[in-house]
Scaffold this active site. Structure first.
Site, PDB file in Angstrom:
ATOM      1  N   HIS A  58      85.273  23.780  -7.986  1.00 37.22           N
ATOM      2  CA  HIS A  58      85.010  25.219  -7.802  1.00 37.22           C
ATOM      3  C   HIS A  58      83.515  25.473  -7.633  1.00 37.22           C
ATOM      4  CE1 HIS A  58      88.878  25.646 -10.245  1.00 37.22           C
ATOM      5  NE2 HIS A  58      89.140  26.352  -9.161  1.00 37.22           N
ATOM      6  N   GLN A  93     101.939  34.890  -7.844  1.00 34.59           N
ATOM      7  CA  GLN A  93     102.123  33.621  -7.131  1.00 34.59           C
ATOM      8  C   GLN A  93     102.806  32.555  -7.986  1.00 34.59           C
ATOM      9  OE1 GLN A  93      97.677  33.290  -6.625  1.00 34.59           O
ATOM     10  NE2 GLN A  93      98.086  31.107  -6.838  1.00 34.59           N
ATOM     11  N   SER A  95      91.396  19.459 -10.069  1.00 35.27           N
ATOM     12  CA  SER A  95      92.322  20.582 -10.119  1.00 35.27           C
ATOM     13  C   SER A  95      92.304  21.157 -11.524  1.00 35.27           C
ATOM     14  CB  SER A  95      93.742  20.087  -9.798  1.00 35.27           C
ATOM     15  OG  SER A  95      94.693  21.039 -10.208  1.00 35.27           O
ATOM     16  N   ARG A 132      94.773  22.162 -13.041  1.00 35.02           N
ATOM     17  CA  ARG A 132      95.963  21.665 -13.743  1.00 35.02           C
ATOM     18  C   ARG A 132      95.768  20.242 -14.268  1.00 35.02           C
ATOM     19  NH1 ARG A 132      98.840  25.148  -9.902  1.00 35.02           N
ATOM     20  NH2 ARG A 132     100.055  26.651 -11.119  1.00 35.02           N
TER      21      ARG A 132
HETATM   22  O1  PAF Z   1      93.650  28.544  -5.129  1.00 36.45           O
HETATM   23  C1  PAF Z   1      93.684  29.375  -6.063  1.00 36.45           C
HETATM   24  O2  PAF Z   1      93.075  29.182  -7.121  1.00 36.45           O
HETATM   25  C2  PAF Z   1      94.521  30.626  -5.920  1.00 36.45           C
HETATM   26  O3  PAF Z   1      95.686  30.386  -5.215  1.00 36.45           O
HETATM   27  C3  PAF Z   1      93.738  31.798  -5.304  1.00 36.45           C
HETATM   28  C4  PAF Z   1      93.309  31.500  -3.885  1.00 36.45           C
HETATM   29  C5  PAF Z   1      92.527  32.113  -6.164  1.00 36.45           C
HETATM   30  C6  PAF Z   1      94.633  33.050  -5.274  1.00 36.45           C
HETATM   31  O4  PAF Z   1      95.059  33.404  -6.533  1.00 36.45           O
END
Ligand code: PAF
Length: 284
Positions: free
Chosen positions: A37, A61, A190, A192
């Site tokens: 990130h 989502q 990731s 996760r």
């Molecule tokens: O990739 C992600 O972390 C999410 O899918 C996003 C793009 C922030 C949308 O919630």
């Protein structure tokens, strides 16, 4: 660095920067930030004057039974990392701020459906997932009004979905992808991964090794992609993964033609209860 929680305040800040002639870069995230990130933020900083990073775990989502509740919320740690990286604004709204007047996390409100590519691979396994992603990213774009937004390419299909709706719906935002950032053993970074034990983190590197092996075989002239996919699935199964899919497609996620030069190998597999995805883009 400012931390903003409301839509009215983020809009106001953006207007102030715009009046000063500043360009706006945007990095949407769900938090639990890792080096991957931060590389997106650095890329945005290299392209725009002001960088805004959103942190929002988007319920829309996640399907029922997925990890929405347990998804790590680490706002204090995340904001510290963003501050060190040079990010200007963190936008961290609450669910009620993003889905007001909804008792079902926005499921009863307008949503963005990106046909076809939302229904294959990740979308087939996680119905509604890409509608949730497209909807929240579109809402965030309307709030932040960025010139440029940066996304990681680990979520290759997500990137295609976002590029598609931005083009279809004429959002004036440049979408930039950043290459996958990996641990030293090759595991794609990731949020996760924090669910994995250290032994599993070592084991999980096998996904990237398998993608590299397929790439080698393709470069050696093997064109039987179905056989390569089967081999990879059996290989990873044997190593203790529960495979969702390993698929070789062209860059637009279609079945590759014999003459396709740009391919992407996508993989999704469970290690224990953790769902991991990875991909490798190759040119032949
Ligand atoms: O990739 C992600 O972390 C999410 O899918 C996003 C793009 C922030 C949308 O919630």
């Amino acid at each position: 660095m400012q931390i903003i929680h409301t839509i009215s305040e983020i809009r106001q800040q953006v207007v102030t920067y715009r009046q000063k002639g500043k360009s706006i870069g945007f990095v949407p995230t769900m938090g639990n930030l890792h080096q991957g990130h931060l590389e997106l933020v650095k890329m945005a900083l290299s392209k725009t004057d002001i960088v805004i990073c959103s942190i929002f775990v988007n319920p829309l989502q996640f399907s029922e039974g997925e990890d929405f509740e347990q998804y790590p919320r680490t706002l204090d740690r995340d904001t510290e990392k963003l501050k060190q990286t040079g990010c200007h604004i963190v936008f961290a709204p609450a669910v009620d701020e993003m889905y007001p007047q909804s008792t079902v996390d926005g499921r009863d409100q307008s949503q963005i459906i990106v046909p076809d590519i939302s229904d294959i691979y990740e979308g087939a396994s996680r119905p509604g997932h890409f509608t949730g992603v497209a909807t929240i990213v579109a809402k965030l774009f309307n709030m932040v009004q960025p010139d440029t937004a940066v996304f990681g390419s680990k979520d290759y299909q997500q990137l295609q979905v976002i590029k598609r709706f931005v083009q279809d719906l004429c959002f004036p935002v440049e979408i930039i992808s950043h290459p996958i950032v990996r641990e030293t053993n090759g595991l794609a970074m990731s949020s996760r991964n924090s669910y994995l034990s250290s032994a599993q983190k070592q084991q999980a590197a096998a996904i990237y090794e398998t993608l590299n092996n397929i790439e080698g075989q393709i470069h050696n002239g093997i064109k039987d992609y179905s056989a390569l996919q089967r081999w990879a699935e059996e290989h990873l199964n044997h190593l203790g993964f529960r495979i969702d899919y390993v698929v070789i497609c062209d860059a637009d996620l279609n079945k590759p033609e014999m003459q396709s030069k740009q391919l992407v190998i996508l993989a999704a597999a469970y290690l224990g209860n953790t769902r991991l995805i990875d991909n490798l883009q190759i040119t032949i």
